[in-house]
Design a protein around this motif. Structure first.
Motif, mmCIF file in Angstrom:
data_model
loop_
_atom_site.group_PDB
_atom_site.id
_atom_site.type_symbol
_atom_site.label_atom_id
_atom_site.label_comp_id
_atom_site.label_asym_id
_atom_site.label_seq_id
_atom_site.Cartn_x
_atom_site.Cartn_y
_atom_site.Cartn_z
ATOM 1 N N GLY A 108 5.899 0.932 -9.627
ATOM 2 C CA GLY A 108 5.284 -0.442 -9.201
ATOM 3 C C GLY A 108 4.794 -0.201 -8.128
ATOM 4 N N ASP A 109 5.085 0.842 -7.298
ATOM 5 C CA ASP A 109 4.474 0.996 -5.889
ATOM 6 C C ASP A 109 3.116 1.316 -5.909
ATOM 7 O OD1 ASP A 109 7.006 0.226 -4.627
ATOM 8 O OD2 ASP A 109 7.606 2.526 -4.131
ATOM 9 N N SER A 110 2.444 0.808 -4.829
ATOM 10 C CA SER A 110 1.161 0.788 -4.819
ATOM 11 C C SER A 110 0.490 1.393 -3.401
ATOM 12 C CB SER A 110 0.413 -0.236 -5.488
ATOM 13 O OG SER A 110 0.581 -1.207 -4.593
ATOM 14 N N LEU A 111 -0.646 1.886 -3.460
ATOM 15 C CA LEU A 111 -1.639 1.895 -2.283
ATOM 16 C C LEU A 111 -2.496 0.765 -1.957
ATOM 17 C CD1 LEU A 111 -3.241 4.999 -0.927
ATOM 18 C CD2 LEU A 111 -4.528 2.932 -0.942
ATOM 19 N N PRO A 112 -2.648 -0.141 -0.897
ATOM 20 C CA PRO A 112 -3.354 -1.114 -0.552
ATOM 21 C C PRO A 112 -4.973 -0.659 -0.410
ATOM 22 C CG PRO A 112 -1.324 -1.309 0.702
ATOM 23 C CD PRO A 112 -1.592 0.221 0.303
ATOM 24 N N LEU A 113 -5.658 -1.405 -1.217
ATOM 25 C CA LEU A 113 -7.136 -0.992 -1.149
ATOM 26 C C LEU A 113 -8.041 -2.168 -0.852
ATOM 27 C CD1 LEU A 113 -9.467 0.722 -1.438
ATOM 28 C CD2 LEU A 113 -9.618 0.187 -3.900
ATOM 29 N N THR A 114 -8.774 -2.415 0.297
ATOM 30 C CA THR A 114 -9.548 -3.303 0.518
ATOM 31 C C THR A 114 -11.056 -3.316 0.452
ATOM 32 O OG1 THR A 114 -8.062 -4.072 2.384
ATOM 33 C CG2 THR A 114 -10.066 -4.911 2.482
ATOM 34 N N GLN B 242 -5.951 -1.960 7.993
ATOM 35 C CA GLN B 242 -4.455 -2.189 8.721
ATOM 36 C C GLN B 242 -3.425 -2.158 7.642
ATOM 37 O OE1 GLN B 242 -4.874 -2.981 12.314
ATOM 38 N NE2 GLN B 242 -7.010 -2.041 11.521
ATOM 39 N N MET B 243 -2.366 -1.429 8.187
ATOM 40 C CA MET B 243 -1.072 -1.266 7.497
ATOM 41 C C MET B 243 -0.670 -2.630 7.094
ATOM 42 S SD MET B 243 -0.132 1.715 6.807
ATOM 43 C CE MET B 243 -0.182 3.350 7.317
ATOM 44 N N PRO B 244 0.211 -2.717 6.239
ATOM 45 C CA PRO B 244 0.917 -3.966 5.657
ATOM 46 C C PRO B 244 2.002 -4.151 6.824
ATOM 47 C CG PRO B 244 0.267 -2.735 3.890
ATOM 48 C CD PRO B 244 -0.161 -1.615 4.944
ATOM 49 N N GLN C 136 -9.821 1.171 3.185
ATOM 50 C CA GLN C 136 -10.633 0.204 2.958
ATOM 51 C C GLN C 136 -11.874 0.855 2.942
ATOM 52 O OE1 GLN C 136 -10.874 -3.040 5.998
ATOM 53 N NE2 GLN C 136 -12.914 -2.808 6.511
ATOM 54 N N VAL C 137 -12.840 0.038 2.030
ATOM 55 C CA VAL C 137 -14.205 0.434 1.671
ATOM 56 C C VAL C 137 -15.041 -0.521 1.699
ATOM 57 C CG1 VAL C 137 -15.846 1.687 -0.133
ATOM 58 C CG2 VAL C 137 -13.413 1.950 -0.169
ATOM 59 N N THR C 138 -16.155 -0.343 2.689
ATOM 60 C CA THR C 138 -17.052 -1.172 3.244
ATOM 61 C C THR C 138 -18.464 -0.829 3.122
ATOM 62 O OG1 THR C 138 -15.409 -1.787 5.449
ATOM 63 C CG2 THR C 138 -17.624 -2.589 5.192
ATOM 64 N N ILE D 193 -22.093 2.936 2.907
ATOM 65 C CA ILE D 193 -20.684 2.499 2.820
ATOM 66 C C ILE D 193 -19.818 3.473 3.829
ATOM 67 C CG2 ILE D 193 -20.966 2.061 0.274
ATOM 68 C CD1 ILE D 193 -18.876 4.311 -0.087
ATOM 69 N N CYS D 194 -18.928 2.764 4.173
ATOM 70 C CA CYS D 194 -17.621 3.415 4.870
ATOM 71 C C CYS D 194 -16.231 3.404 4.284
ATOM 72 C CB CYS D 194 -17.941 2.641 6.300
ATOM 73 S SG CYS D 194 -16.361 3.242 7.527
ATOM 74 N N VAL D 195 -15.791 4.552 4.325
ATOM 75 C CA VAL D 195 -14.481 4.696 3.592
ATOM 76 C C VAL D 195 -13.681 4.881 4.771
ATOM 77 C CG1 VAL D 195 -12.668 6.137 2.282
ATOM 78 C CG2 VAL D 195 -15.367 5.939 1.359
ATOM 79 N N GLY D 196 -12.611 3.743 5.084
ATOM 80 C CA GLY D 196 -11.551 3.993 5.952
ATOM 81 C C GLY D 196 -10.294 4.288 5.575
ATOM 82 N N VAL D 197 -9.497 5.296 6.164
ATOM 83 C CA VAL D 197 -8.200 5.519 5.787
ATOM 84 C C VAL D 197 -7.191 5.410 6.929
ATOM 85 C CG1 VAL D 197 -6.802 7.530 4.827
ATOM 86 C CG2 VAL D 197 -9.244 7.235 4.059
ATOM 87 N N THR D 198 -6.256 4.826 6.793
ATOM 88 C CA THR D 198 -5.037 4.806 7.670
ATOM 89 C C THR D 198 -3.838 5.162 6.996
ATOM 90 O OG1 THR D 198 -6.238 2.496 8.687
ATOM 91 C CG2 THR D 198 -3.608 3.099 9.242
ATOM 92 N N ASP D 199 -3.349 6.259 7.539
ATOM 93 C CA ASP D 199 -2.017 6.803 7.056
ATOM 94 C C ASP D 199 -1.090 6.889 8.174
ATOM 95 O OD1 ASP D 199 -4.136 9.052 7.586
ATOM 96 O OD2 ASP D 199 -2.480 10.217 7.101
ATOM 97 N N HIS D 200 0.066 6.924 7.789
ATOM 98 C CA HIS D 200 1.153 7.434 8.659
ATOM 99 C C HIS D 200 1.312 8.840 8.872
ATOM 100 C CE1 HIS D 200 4.550 7.383 11.202
ATOM 101 N NE2 HIS D 200 4.691 6.159 11.607
ATOM 102 N N HIS D 201 1.340 9.446 9.952
ATOM 103 C CA HIS D 201 1.264 10.964 10.288
ATOM 104 C C HIS D 201 2.643 11.399 9.744
ATOM 105 C CE1 HIS D 201 -0.310 14.830 11.487
ATOM 106 N NE2 HIS D 201 -1.210 14.241 12.596
#
Length: 411
Positions: free
Chosen positions: A96-102, A130-132, A149-151, A158-166
């Motif tokens: 049930g866990d997931s990756l947020p996609l905007t 932004q991280m939840p 986030q995909v804008t 388009i712009c594909v933005g990725v925020t990940d914890h190192h």
């Protein structure tokens, strides 16, 4: 320059992923727990209308992302930072866990954003996901490993933005995931795609138990950093500088491309300090640091598809006077070459001193941090083969005066 959030999805791994995975964070990972999330933007030329993008492209992006996450469960997981128990941090995926996609649209000037001339950094903030919010309990702090986030810029790109914890992965692991996502999307999720199955074997990491326990004792006293507070100062800019093959040949003269580029940038920044209004004495020490992948340097070596962090840092130093002088380029090259050699020897020797050493380096005033690599190419075709643009940087230097980004492929 407005942005509109159109859709928000919680993308779970596709069927067959398994119900649970618990991936321990080892010492290479835990040193990043106090660092804010990494943020990366990729721009692509497209001619998509808003309706076509939302009705055709977005569903395929979601489906291909779900399939990619089946192989890369840690990116859909939560990082668990224990507060009271004797356990150490883990990345835990549960059913049930997931990756947020905007999904967003923007009327910003796409050609301006992707041009080589300088732009203020705050123009890019709205494209960074932004991280939840983290979840606190009496036992632990739980926070997401990544978000995307995909804008769309209608009929522009388009712009594909990725925020990940190192703490979840280094660049090599993240870009392996992005290549997999791109390959699946290109295949229209038809099964004819390329996947380099990630290797998660923590028992294979040299001296993992001993050094992980030591580093955990150093980092557990203060909580993790899982958000980034941005003030968007007006004096920071982002620019792209392209070096031609001919210019590179003049610089290299027998040295590696990495050393030549870094030496050129370092000496140029020192030379231009006075013109930028900085007053720096000649005897002041300047520092340059960069992460180095050490998968192949451990004993035994780790496979290239090892998922996680496996980085040490080269640290070069040289006086400001030498860097800005007539022989500044060669002085910088000598210092960097020596640091590269040192970083490749005795990977784990003195590792117990490295948390303090790293903090000491971060506290110095004149440090040039290098990030990125020409080998970290997530593939240009997440968007049906359209052209990738400038923010897939090979080498990035963040300073108050500029960000240097080199787009061409280097050896």
């Amino acid at each position: 320059m407005a942005i509109k959030i159109v859709e928000f999805h919680c993308v779970s791994p596709a069927a067959g992923a398994g119900a649970e995975q618990s991936l321990p964070l080892v010492y290479f990972d835990m040193i990043w727990l106090h660092s804010p999330p990494a943020e990366t933007l990729y721009f692509y030329h497209t001619k998509y209308s808003e309706s076509y993008f939302l009705e055709t492209i977005v569903p395929m992006l979601i489906k291909s992302l779900s399939i990619a996450l089946k192989y890369y469960l840690p990116l859909a997981s939560n990082i668990i930072f224990p507060l009271t128990s004797a356990t150490m941090p883990v990345a835990r995926y549960a059913d049930g866990d997931s990756l947020p996609l905007t999904i967003a649209t923007s009327d910003a000037d796409f050609p301006k954003l992707t041009a080589n001339h300088s732009k203020t950094t705050h123009e890019f903030r709205q494209f960074v996901p932004q991280m939840p919010t983290a979840v606190y309990s009496s036992d632990n702090i739980k926070f997401k490993a990544a978000t995307i986030q995909v804008t769309l810029f209608p009929n522009e790109g388009i712009c594909v933005g990725v925020t990940d914890h190192h703490a979840i992965s280094d660049g090599a692991s993240l870009f392996s995931f992005l290549r997999t996502w791109a390959s699946i999307h290109q295949s229209n999720c038809a099964g004819e795609y390329s996947v380099l199955d990630p290797f998660y074997g923590r028992d294979s990491v040299q001296e993992s138990d001993k050094l992980s326990a030591f580093v955990w004792e150093q980092v557990k006293t203060s909580g993790p950093s899982f958000t980034r507070t941005i003030s968007s100062p007006s004096h920071k800019v982002r620019s792209t500088f392209i070096l031609s093959d001919g210019e590179m040949k003049k610089l290299k003269n027998g040295m590696s491309t990495f050393v030549a580029i870094c030496a050129h940038i370092w000496s140029c920044l020192a030379t231009s300090a006075a013109a930028a209004g900085e007053v720096v004495q000649d005897d002041v020490q300047e520092y340059l640091t960069s992460p180095v992948d050490c998968r192949r340097r451990l004993n035994p070596p780790l496979p290239e598809n090892y998922f996680g962090n496996c980085l040490v840092f080269l640290r070069a130093r040289c006086s400001h006077g030498r860097l800005k002088g007539d022989g500044g380029f060669l002085a910088a090259a000598d210092a960097i070459a020596a640091a590269v050699k040192e970083a490749g020897q005795g990977i784990l020797e003195g590792f117990k001193r490295k948390p303090e050493s790293f903090s000491e380096w971060k506290s110095r005033n004149r440090v040039i941090p290098i990030s990125g690599s020409p080998r970290l190419d997530p593939c240009a075709r997440i968007t049906d083969g359209e052209e990738r643009l400038s923010m897939n940087v090979c080498i990035q230097i963040m300073m108050e005066r500029l960000i240097f980004a080199r787009e061409e492929t280097v050896e």
